[in-house]
Design an enzyme around this catalytic site. Sequence first.
Site, PDB file in Angstrom:
ATOM      1  N   SER A 137       0.871  -1.039   0.007  1.00  0.00           N
ATOM      2  CA  SER A 137      -0.280   0.026  -0.177  1.00  0.00           C
ATOM      3  C   SER A 137       1.165   1.239   0.041  1.00  0.00           C
ATOM      4  O   SER A 137       1.476   1.594   1.044  1.00  0.00           O
ATOM      5  CB  SER A 137      -0.809   0.023   1.193  1.00  0.00           C
ATOM      6  N   HIS A 188      -1.187  -1.223  -4.347  1.00  0.00           N
ATOM      7  CA  HIS A 188      -2.420  -0.791  -3.979  1.00  0.00           C
ATOM      8  C   HIS A 188      -2.609   0.718  -3.540  1.00  0.00           C
ATOM      9  O   HIS A 188      -1.485   1.173  -2.763  1.00  0.00           O
ATOM     10  CB  HIS A 188      -2.590  -1.485  -2.557  1.00  0.00           C
ATOM     11  N   ASP A 233      -4.382   4.136  -2.206  1.00  0.00           N
ATOM     12  CA  ASP A 233      -5.656   4.607  -1.409  1.00  0.00           C
ATOM     13  C   ASP A 233      -6.124   5.910  -1.601  1.00  0.00           C
ATOM     14  O   ASP A 233      -5.078   6.784  -1.342  1.00  0.00           O
ATOM     15  CB  ASP A 233      -5.447   4.296   0.238  1.00  0.00           C
ATOM     16  N   MET A 291      -8.722   8.832  -0.472  1.00  0.00           N
ATOM     17  CA  MET A 291      -9.410   9.273   0.511  1.00  0.00           C
ATOM     18  C   MET A 291     -10.125  10.538   0.280  1.00  0.00           C
ATOM     19  O   MET A 291      -9.283  11.599  -0.050  1.00  0.00           O
ATOM     20  CB  MET A 291      -8.735   9.171   2.083  1.00  0.00           C
ATOM     21  N   HIS A 337      -8.119   1.768  -4.534  1.00  0.00           N
ATOM     22  CA  HIS A 337      -9.154   1.460  -3.540  1.00  0.00           C
ATOM     23  C   HIS A 337      -9.726   3.120  -3.181  1.00  0.00           C
ATOM     24  O   HIS A 337      -9.171   3.843  -2.772  1.00  0.00           O
ATOM     25  CB  HIS A 337      -8.556   0.804  -2.126  1.00  0.00           C
ATOM     26  N   MET A 384     -11.974   5.093  -1.371  1.00  0.00           N
ATOM     27  CA  MET A 384     -12.741   5.577   0.128  1.00  0.00           C
ATOM     28  C   MET A 384     -13.255   6.861  -0.319  1.00  0.00           C
ATOM     29  O   MET A 384     -12.870   7.775   0.490  1.00  0.00           O
ATOM     30  CB  MET A 384     -11.577   5.347   1.036  1.00  0.00           C
ATOM     31  N   MET A 408     -12.172  -5.090   4.371  1.00  0.00           N
ATOM     32  CA  MET A 408     -11.369  -4.212   5.411  1.00  0.00           C
ATOM     33  C   MET A 408     -11.050  -4.909   6.854  1.00  0.00           C
ATOM     34  O   MET A 408     -12.118  -5.391   7.454  1.00  0.00           O
ATOM     35  CB  MET A 408     -11.836  -2.948   5.687  1.00  0.00           C
ATOM     36  N   PHE A 433      -6.677   5.102   7.892  1.00  0.00           N
ATOM     37  CA  PHE A 433      -5.394   5.199   8.170  1.00  0.00           C
ATOM     38  C   PHE A 433      -4.563   4.203   7.876  1.00  0.00           C
ATOM     39  O   PHE A 433      -5.103   2.949   8.095  1.00  0.00           O
ATOM     40  CB  PHE A 433      -5.130   5.772   9.598  1.00  0.00           C
ATOM     41  N   ASP A 445      -7.324  -6.164   3.763  1.00  0.00           N
ATOM     42  CA  ASP A 445      -6.615  -4.560   3.567  1.00  0.00           C
ATOM     43  C   ASP A 445      -6.757  -4.035   5.029  1.00  0.00           C
ATOM     44  O   ASP A 445      -7.835  -3.716   5.479  1.00  0.00           O
ATOM     45  CB  ASP A 445      -7.337  -3.747   2.803  1.00  0.00           C
TER      46      ASP A 445
HETATM   47  C1  DX5 Z   1      -6.421   1.777   5.200  1.00  0.00           C
HETATM   48  C2  DX5 Z   1      -6.336   1.753   3.575  1.00  0.00           C
HETATM   49  C3  DX5 Z   1      -5.173   0.486   3.743  1.00  0.00           C
HETATM   50  C4  DX5 Z   1      -3.942   1.106   4.540  1.00  0.00           C
HETATM   51  C5  DX5 Z   1      -3.337  -0.529   4.910  1.00  0.00           C
HETATM   52  O1  DX5 Z   1      -7.928   2.687   5.085  1.00  0.00           O
HETATM   53  O2  DX5 Z   1      -7.351   1.013   2.866  1.00  0.00           O
HETATM   54  O3  DX5 Z   1      -4.704   0.111   2.280  1.00  0.00           O
HETATM   55  O4  DX5 Z   1      -3.172   1.650   3.538  1.00  0.00           O
HETATM   56  O5  DX5 Z   1      -2.317   0.003   5.591  1.00  0.00           O
HETATM   57  P1  DX5 Z   1      -1.749  -0.846   6.861  1.00  0.00           P
HETATM   58  O6  DX5 Z   1      -1.161  -2.229   6.063  1.00  0.00           O
HETATM   59  O7  DX5 Z   1      -0.416  -0.179   7.363  1.00  0.00           O
HETATM   60  O8  DX5 Z   1      -2.796  -1.196   7.826  1.00  0.00           O
HETATM   61 ZN    ZN Z   2      -6.615   0.183   1.079  1.00  0.00          ZN
END
Ligand code: DX5
Ligand code: ZN
Length: 223
Positions: free
Chosen positions: A8, A33, A35, A37, A66, A68, A137, A143, A175
Amino acid sequence: MTHLIAPSILSADFAHLQKDIEMVNHSEADWFHVDVMDGVFVPNISLGLPVIAAMRRYAKKPLDVHLMIVQPERYINDFRKAGADILTVHIEASTHLHRTISAIKEAGMKAGVAINPHTSVQLLKDVLADIDLVCMMSVNPGFGGQKFIENTYNKIAELVVLRDVTGSSALIEIDGGVNADNAAELLNNGANVLVAGNFVFGSQNPSHTIHELKHLYRGTKSV
Ligand code: DX5
Ligand code: ZN
C-alpha cells in the site's frame, strides 16, 4: 493459485515516490495498492488523480485503486484515464452498486467492492458473481498502521462459502494491519491478496519484507 502481494503506497515516502515505485517494480510484489480518501467517507485525505497518473508513468505492475470516497461512480472514467487497472468502491458508499460495477467493467477495469469491518459479507451475495475482487477491510478505513481486527478470519471463511454458492471467482483481498503474524492464517482461511502498508514500508528492507509475505507457506510462517 499462489497468493498476491499488494504493497500500500499510503505508507510510502511521498517525497520520494519514484524511488518507492521502483522498489516495488523490482520486488516480488504483484500489484500497487493505491488508497484514495476524500475526508468525507473516511476522516482522512490522501491522494487523487494527478498522483495516480504520475505513478502510472513509472509503475510496471497493475494499479489496484481503492476508493474511500462518497459517490465513487462520478469518477470512474477519470480513474481509468489516470491509469487504474482495478477499481474498488465501498459497498457503503455507492447507492446503485450494480450499476457502478457495470460501469467500471465497461470502462475496461477489473471491478472490486470493499466492505468495512461492520458490514456483513452476506450483503455481497447478489453482486459477487459480477465482481473480480472483494476488498475486506480488516481495520476501519482511513489510516495506515492500525491494529488488525481478529473477526476478519470469520468473515473470510463466510465469504469463501458464499463465493462457492454464487459461482463467483472474485479474489479475496485483505486490507489493514496485515503482517507476518497474521498473514499465514489469513491465507489458511482463504485470502488471495494481502495488502500491506506499514509492515512493508516501515521495515528495514521493504523488498525483503515483500519477499517474506510472498513466500509464506500455508500454515507456517517460514520463508
Ligand atoms: C486503510 C487503507 C489501507 C492501508 C493499509 O484505510 O485502505 O490500504 O494503507 O495499511 P496498513 O497495512 O499499514 O494497515
Ligand atoms: Zn486500501
